[in-house]
Scaffold this motif. Structure first.
Motif, PDB file in Angstrom:
ATOM      1  N   ARG A  66      10.982 108.775  -6.452  1.00 34.41           N
ATOM      2  CA  ARG A  66      11.953 108.787  -7.536  1.00 34.41           C
ATOM      3  C   ARG A  66      13.272 108.167  -7.093  1.00 34.41           C
ATOM      4  O   ARG A  66      13.906 107.412  -7.847  1.00 34.41           O
ATOM      5  N   LEU A  67      13.700 108.447  -5.865  1.00 29.63           N
ATOM      6  CA  LEU A  67      14.921 107.818  -5.351  1.00 29.63           C
ATOM      7  C   LEU A  67      14.770 106.300  -5.285  1.00 29.63           C
ATOM      8  O   LEU A  67      15.699 105.552  -5.626  1.00 29.63           O
ATOM      9  N   ASN A  68      13.606 105.829  -4.848  1.00 28.87           N
ATOM     10  CA  ASN A  68      13.372 104.383  -4.768  1.00 28.87           C
ATOM     11  C   ASN A  68      13.390 103.738  -6.158  1.00 28.87           C
ATOM     12  O   ASN A  68      13.894 102.618  -6.331  1.00 28.87           O
ATOM     13  N   GLU A 111       7.228 105.486   1.553  1.00 29.65           N
ATOM     14  CA  GLU A 111       8.387 105.614   0.681  1.00 29.65           C
ATOM     15  C   GLU A 111       9.681 105.539   1.484  1.00 29.65           C
ATOM     16  O   GLU A 111      10.679 104.974   1.019  1.00 29.65           O
ATOM     17  N   ALA A 112       9.680 106.099   2.689  1.00 29.06           N
ATOM     18  CA  ALA A 112      10.883 106.024   3.529  1.00 29.06           C
ATOM     19  C   ALA A 112      11.165 104.581   3.929  1.00 29.06           C
ATOM     20  O   ALA A 112      12.328 104.127   3.908  1.00 29.06           O
ATOM     21  N   ALA A 113      10.133 103.838   4.303  1.00 27.93           N
ATOM     22  CA  ALA A 113      10.323 102.430   4.648  1.00 27.93           C
ATOM     23  C   ALA A 113      10.846 101.637   3.454  1.00 27.93           C
ATOM     24  O   ALA A 113      11.716 100.764   3.599  1.00 27.93           O
ATOM     25  N   SER A 114      10.349 101.960   2.271  1.00 20.84           N
ATOM     26  CA  SER A 114      10.822 101.290   1.066  1.00 20.84           C
ATOM     27  C   SER A 114      12.292 101.612   0.804  1.00 20.84           C
ATOM     28  O   SER A 114      13.069 100.726   0.412  1.00 20.84           O
ATOM     29  N   ALA A 115      12.690 102.859   1.052  1.00 25.50           N
ATOM     30  CA  ALA A 115      14.095 103.243   0.846  1.00 25.50           C
ATOM     31  C   ALA A 115      15.009 102.507   1.825  1.00 25.50           C
ATOM     32  O   ALA A 115      16.073 101.983   1.442  1.00 25.50           O
ATOM     33  N   SER A 117      14.414  99.664   3.251  1.00 23.13           N
ATOM     34  CA  SER A 117      14.417  98.255   2.885  1.00 23.13           C
ATOM     35  C   SER A 117      15.400  97.970   1.754  1.00 23.13           C
ATOM     36  O   SER A 117      16.120  96.961   1.777  1.00 23.13           O
ATOM     37  N   LYS A 118      15.461  98.873   0.789  1.00 21.52           N
ATOM     38  CA  LYS A 118      16.397  98.683  -0.328  1.00 21.52           C
ATOM     39  C   LYS A 118      17.834  98.820   0.132  1.00 21.52           C
ATOM     40  O   LYS A 118      18.732  98.114  -0.358  1.00 21.52           O
ATOM     41  N   LEU A 119      18.096  99.727   1.058  1.00 23.23           N
ATOM     42  CA  LEU A 119      19.458  99.864   1.578  1.00 23.23           C
ATOM     43  C   LEU A 119      19.868  98.638   2.387  1.00 23.23           C
ATOM     44  O   LEU A 119      21.026  98.202   2.340  1.00 23.23           O
ATOM     45  N   ILE A 120      18.921  98.079   3.131  1.00 18.61           N
ATOM     46  CA  ILE A 120      19.222  96.888   3.933  1.00 18.61           C
ATOM     47  C   ILE A 120      19.522  95.694   3.036  1.00 18.61           C
ATOM     48  O   ILE A 120      20.436  94.903   3.294  1.00 18.61           O
ATOM     49  N   ASP A 121      18.771  95.570   1.951  1.00 17.44           N
ATOM     50  CA  ASP A 121      18.934  94.422   1.067  1.00 17.44           C
ATOM     51  C   ASP A 121      20.174  94.525   0.173  1.00 17.44           C
ATOM     52  O   ASP A 121      20.574  93.523  -0.440  1.00 17.44           O
ATOM     53  N   SER A 122      20.749  95.699   0.080  1.00 16.85           N
ATOM     54  CA  SER A 122      21.929  95.860  -0.782  1.00 16.85           C
ATOM     55  C   SER A 122      23.117  95.132  -0.179  1.00 16.85           C
ATOM     56  O   SER A 122      23.263  95.027   1.039  1.00 16.85           O
ATOM     57  N   GLU A 159       4.589  97.075   6.579  1.00 17.35           N
ATOM     58  CA  GLU A 159       5.881  97.405   5.980  1.00 17.35           C
ATOM     59  C   GLU A 159       6.911  97.757   7.043  1.00 17.35           C
ATOM     60  O   GLU A 159       8.075  97.357   6.960  1.00 17.35           O
ATOM     61  N   VAL A 160       6.473  98.502   8.063  1.00 15.98           N
ATOM     62  CA  VAL A 160       7.404  98.899   9.116  1.00 15.98           C
ATOM     63  C   VAL A 160       7.864  97.682   9.921  1.00 15.98           C
ATOM     64  O   VAL A 160       9.059  97.515  10.216  1.00 15.98           O
ATOM     65  N   VAL A 161       6.924  96.801  10.277  1.00 13.36           N
ATOM     66  CA  VAL A 161       7.296  95.614  11.040  1.00 13.36           C
ATOM     67  C   VAL A 161       8.139  94.672  10.187  1.00 13.36           C
ATOM     68  O   VAL A 161       9.065  94.016  10.687  1.00 13.36           O
ATOM     69  N   GLU A 162       7.866  94.608   8.894  1.00 13.12           N
ATOM     70  CA  GLU A 162       8.693  93.792   8.007  1.00 13.12           C
ATOM     71  C   GLU A 162      10.115  94.339   7.950  1.00 13.12           C
ATOM     72  O   GLU A 162      11.085  93.581   7.819  1.00 13.12           O
TER      73      GLU A 162
END
Length: 921
Positions: A66-68, A111-115, A117-122, A159-162
């Motif tokens: 939900r956060l993502n 989901e943590a990796a996705s979160a 990733s979104k913070l990095i891209d911001s 996802e983690v290596v990305e």
């Protein structure tokens, strides 16, 4: 009125509009984000053992999802981005990292990796420059991917290596965030006061400080992987190494770290996985058509030898070569001279000196394939890389070239930092220690010794592998072959071969083609060879200087011989082969047994000869064509008489002197002299031409001894034509068609029915860039394939694009008319069982060879004994050649020879127009 009220009120007055407005409201989105984050914390803190509580783990995954979703929604909405601001101030990444590492649940990790990733891209918040964010993210990646006992699925691992790659790319673009991810604490694992030799070895190996830069070591752990994981890790590591040019501290840390040791050790480990013994073979479904119609036997590999067609070998080879290319990429992207020199030093010591050279030294063709293995591996190495420093390091060491005495522009610079200086000192000390151990070095036995020894082997596979290696060196690294592989003499800058001699030489090569027979469309085929040779020579490495803009005027700017740096000529100069050159003698000897040789050997042999003649600085006179100093002309006396008559006429009638007219007469006379067709004695004929003439005589002898020889030859060409035509229009495997003349009875041909019909030009030996060409003497085939000139055997392990027919070097090839239907094909014979058995009849060297046409020599000289060049090699292969070959095998070699003659003629003509090899006056 209600209508106008609704129209003026707009969409906002509707319930759906109210809901949409509510969803786009930053405050309400922030409220939903805070609510989901609070529920996440409450669930995490309320569970006593989160790793074993499956219900709580599933709920945590839902809240993270939900956060993502809210973060994704905000990334598409205009500013302000309140959720990202709240994430930065509340440091939500800290509990997210802890939750993911304690749950050990793949969904939560995803989901943590996705979160993250979104913070990095911001772009609104500087998360990557935040020390706490960096620590949280590294804690997450280290525990999940760095030596964790939990096994991740491929998707999660990717996802983690990305995620690691994303951080590395940001560091490359924003060097100011580097301190958050890297900090050098100056710690060293070298123990002082111990044995000096041990201390130097530890300094050479480098210091391992994973705490300083954990991201760096995490990426190193994945560089050997295949697929997207390996791509992300290798590219991320390249970005970090490239960033060292903007940070002296990072540069010093990399030089003193164990990066070079890890990379060189990893390359050595992958090389050690390759089989020590190798047998070049094909699976039943991958036998090229040209081998199917020869005496090619797939035989069982010797004990301990591995087949080149095995999937396991191909996997190991591809992995090794991909990591070698990664080495090259690192050197190309690295802008730091000290880091680059450190990598090269370790490549030299840990790979070349301790692995590659010992494997060359210990190879032998007696034990069942070790020589084939190491020669093939070295060829693949030289084909795969093109970085000048790496190429120079390999060939300079293996060829035992002298150390450079003067400073060269490409010479490695001396290290500037104290750490790099210490590493360099350790390298020199280790090299001296290795010399003290009394191990053989290239000064005693180098690559040239191995090549010349292997060319005399009794094993045709060893000879074939050696010829392919020679072709690669001549084609890609010609400068290193001068004065090592080749014994050359300087030649005059101005061409000495006349246009008359050039025409006579082409006439000779074309006479070879017509004497073989069965060729109805020579002009169209030759035109295609000309086009392909033009592309090949224009892109040849030796042609860069010759065809540069400054040479368009026709003024020769070839350098003077003598400028040598590090044992390698700095610039190519005009030269020619000496008659006593060992490689030339070997090639001539192998050519003398051409018709009985293994088909693969002949493909490699023709390739080596063409590569030898392809360099624009190599003069053809003296080894391929007659030395102009030995030309003879029948009309010399007539010219003298004309001159005397002109002089007498001028004296008697008192013709006035006209300088312009005299100059014009001299020019006309020079043109006439250059256009005269010379002749020469047999003693002046180069041994290679003598070998070609001997082959034509052998074919004539076989034509006399073998009934229906011309019909069999035409049928063999038709088979290759049909094979390539079908391969061009379809990529699906087809059965080898039974020719009408053989279908009724030939058991040998019927045994091939279940094998796929693969054009010889549609497979490449995983080895040779030019191996994709059955018809060319260059990198690949002339056209999609040339059935009557399988000059390069294609490999079974790399399917080529049927539509483009593009070689690894980027050359494209025009279709050859030999591939198309013959305008007047010879009608195939209806063979009986006895006729089909004739194709399996064993033949050897003809007992009587009648040389009907001399090589422009006196007729009484035509029957002199066979050249010692051709007989010198028979002793090496006599064990295999004495067994004889079938008529079917002989026909295939005749087809190869005829196409090679056409190819060689095209090469000579293109050289004359492109490099100005001949003079017209």
């Amino acid at each position: 009125m209600d209508f106008w009220a609704r129209l003026i009120g707009g969409v906002g007055s509707s319930p759906s509009g109210s809901k949409q407005s509510s969803g786009n409201n930053p405050q309400q989105r922030l409220a939903r984000f805070k609510r989901a984050y609070g529920q996440l914390l409450q669930t995490w803190r309320g569970s006593s053992s989160i790793s074993s509580d499956q219900i709580a783990t599933d709920i945590l995954g839902q809240y993270l999802s939900r956060l993502n979703e809210i973060l994704e929604e905000e990334s598409r909405a205009p500013a302000p981005h309140l959720c990202l601001s709240f994430a930065a101030t509340s440091q939500i990444f800290v509990p997210i990292s802890k939750i993911a590492t304690t749950c050990h649940n793949k969904i939560v990790i995803h989901e943590a990796a996705s979160a993250f990733s979104k913070l990095i891209d911001s772009e609104d918040e500087e998360f990557l420059g935040n020390d706490i964010f960096a620590q949280s993210l590294m804690a997450f990646m280290v525990r999940v991917a760095g030596g964790s006992t939990m096994v991740l699925d491929v998707e999660t691992e990717t996802e983690v290596v990305e995620l690691m790659f994303g951080v590395a790319s940001k560091i490359r673009l924003q060097p100011e965030i580097l301190p958050a991810w890297f900090s050098s604490r100056g710690r060293s694992s070298i123990v002082r006061g111990q044995d000096p030799a041990l201390e130097e070895r530890q300094r050479f190996a480098g210091v391992t400080n994973k705490e300083d830069f954990p991201l760096f070591y995490l990426l190193m752990d994945y560089v050997h992987h295949e697929g997207r994981v390996g791509d992300f890790s290798r590219t991320g590591l390249l970005y970090i190494i490239e960033s060292a040019s903007t940070s002296e501290e990072l540069e010093r840390w990399i030089v003193e770290s164990d990066l070079a040791t890890l990379m060189a050790s990893g390359l050595g480990a992958l090389y050690s996985q390759l089989s020590r013994k190798l047998v070049m073979s094909y699976s039943k479904s991958e036998v090229p058509t040209i081998l199917a119609y020869s005496d090619h036997l797939g035989g069982q590999p010797a004990y301990g030898a591995e087949s080149s067609s095995s999937p396991e070998f191909q996997t190991h080879m591809d992995t090794f070569l991909s990591y070698l290319v990664f080495w090259q990429d690192v050197l190309e992207h690295c802008k730091s001279v000290e880091v680059k020199q450190t990598l090269l030093d370790h490549f030299h010591i840990l790979f070349l000196q301790q692995l590659l050279y010992p494997s060359l030294l210990e190879s032998s063709d007696i034990d069942g394939g070790s020589a084939v293995a190491v020669l093939t591996y070295l060829r693949r190495i030289l084909e795969s890389i093109d970085h000048p420093d790496l190429i120079h390091l390999i060939l300079h060491y293996l060829l035992a070239l002298p150390e450079q005495l003067s400073k060269a522009p490409t010479s490695p610079l001396k290290p500037k930092s104290p750490g790099a200086a210490r590493r360099r000192k350790s390298l020199d000390l280790l090299t001296r220690f290795a010399d003290i151990e009394d191990k053989p070095t290239p000064e005693l036995f180098n690559l040239i010794d191995l090549i010349l020894t292997s060319l005399k082997s009794r094993s045709q596979q060893t000879v074939t592998a050696t010829l392919k290696l020679v072709s690669v060196i001549l084609r890609r690294h010609y400068r290193y072959a001068l004065s090592t592989l080749l014994r050359v003499s300087p030649a005059p800058v101005a061409p000495r071969r006349t246009i008359g001699a050039h025409n006579k030489e082409l006439e000779l090569l074309f006479s070879f083609v017509t004497d073989i027979g069965g060729e109805d469309n020579i002009d169209e085929s030759y035109e295609n060879y000309l086009k392909d040779n033009l592309r090949f020579l224009e892109t040849h490495p030796c042609s860069v200087e010759l065809l540069s803009v400054k040479n368009i005027t026709g003024v020769s700017t070839l350098p003077i011989p003598g400028t040598v740096l590090d044992g390698v000529p700095r610039e190519l100069y005009p030269h020619t082969l000496r008659p006593e050159d060992p490689l030339l003698r070997t090639l001539v000897g192998l050519t003398g047994t051409f018709l009985l040789n293994n088909v693969e050997m002949n493909l490699s042999l023709t390739g080596a000869i063409v590569d030898l003649a392809a360099c624009g600085s190599m003069r053809l006179e003296g080894w391929l064509f007659v030395d102009p100093a030995k030309y003879k002309h029948h009309d010399d006396d007539e010219d003298d008489e004309d001159e005397q008559e002109e002089a007498l006429h001028a004296e008697l009638f008192g013709v006035p002197s006209d300088p312009l007219a005299d100059l014009e007469k001299e020019q006309i006379r020079a043109l006439k002299l250059a256009r005269r067709e010379p002749h020469w004695s047999r003693e002046s004929t180069p041994p290679l031409l003598v070998a070609f003439q001997s082959l034509i005589s052998q074919i004539n002898a076989y034509r006399t001894d073998i009934p229906h020889f011309d019909a069999y030859l035409a049928e063999r060409k038709r088979i290759f034509q049909v094979s390539d035509e079908l391969s061009e229009v379809t990529s699906t495997p087809l059965l080898i068609p039974q020719p009408q003349s053989l279908a009724s009875s030939s058991q040998h041909q019927s045994s091939m029915k279940n094998q796929t019909l693969d054009s010889i030009s549609q497979r490449m030996f995983s080895s040779s860039p030019r191996s994709s060409s059955p018809s060319s003497g260059q990198y690949g085939s002339y056209g999609q394939s040339t059935p009557t000139r399988p000059g390069r055997l294609a490999a079974p392990h790399q399917q080529r694009d049927l539509g483009g027919s593009r070689s690894p070097s980027g050359r494209t090839y025009s279709p050859s008319p030999l591939r198309g239907p013959s305008p007047a094909p010879m009608r195939p014979l209806a063979l009986s069982v006895s006729d089909a058995d004739a194709l399996k009849r064993k033949v050897g060297f003809p007992s009587k060879i009648d040389i009907k046409r001399p090589l422009f020599v006196n007729v009484e000289e035509a029957h002199q004994p066979e050249s010692s060049y051709a007989s010198s090699v028979r002793s090496g292969l006599e064990g295999e050649l004495d067994e004889g070959v079938t008529v079917s095998h002989l026909l295939t070699n005749v087809v190869i020879l005829q196409e090679f003659m056409l190819e060689l003629a095209a090469l000579v003509q293109v050289r004359a127009s492109l490099f100005g090899d001949v003079r017209h006056c």
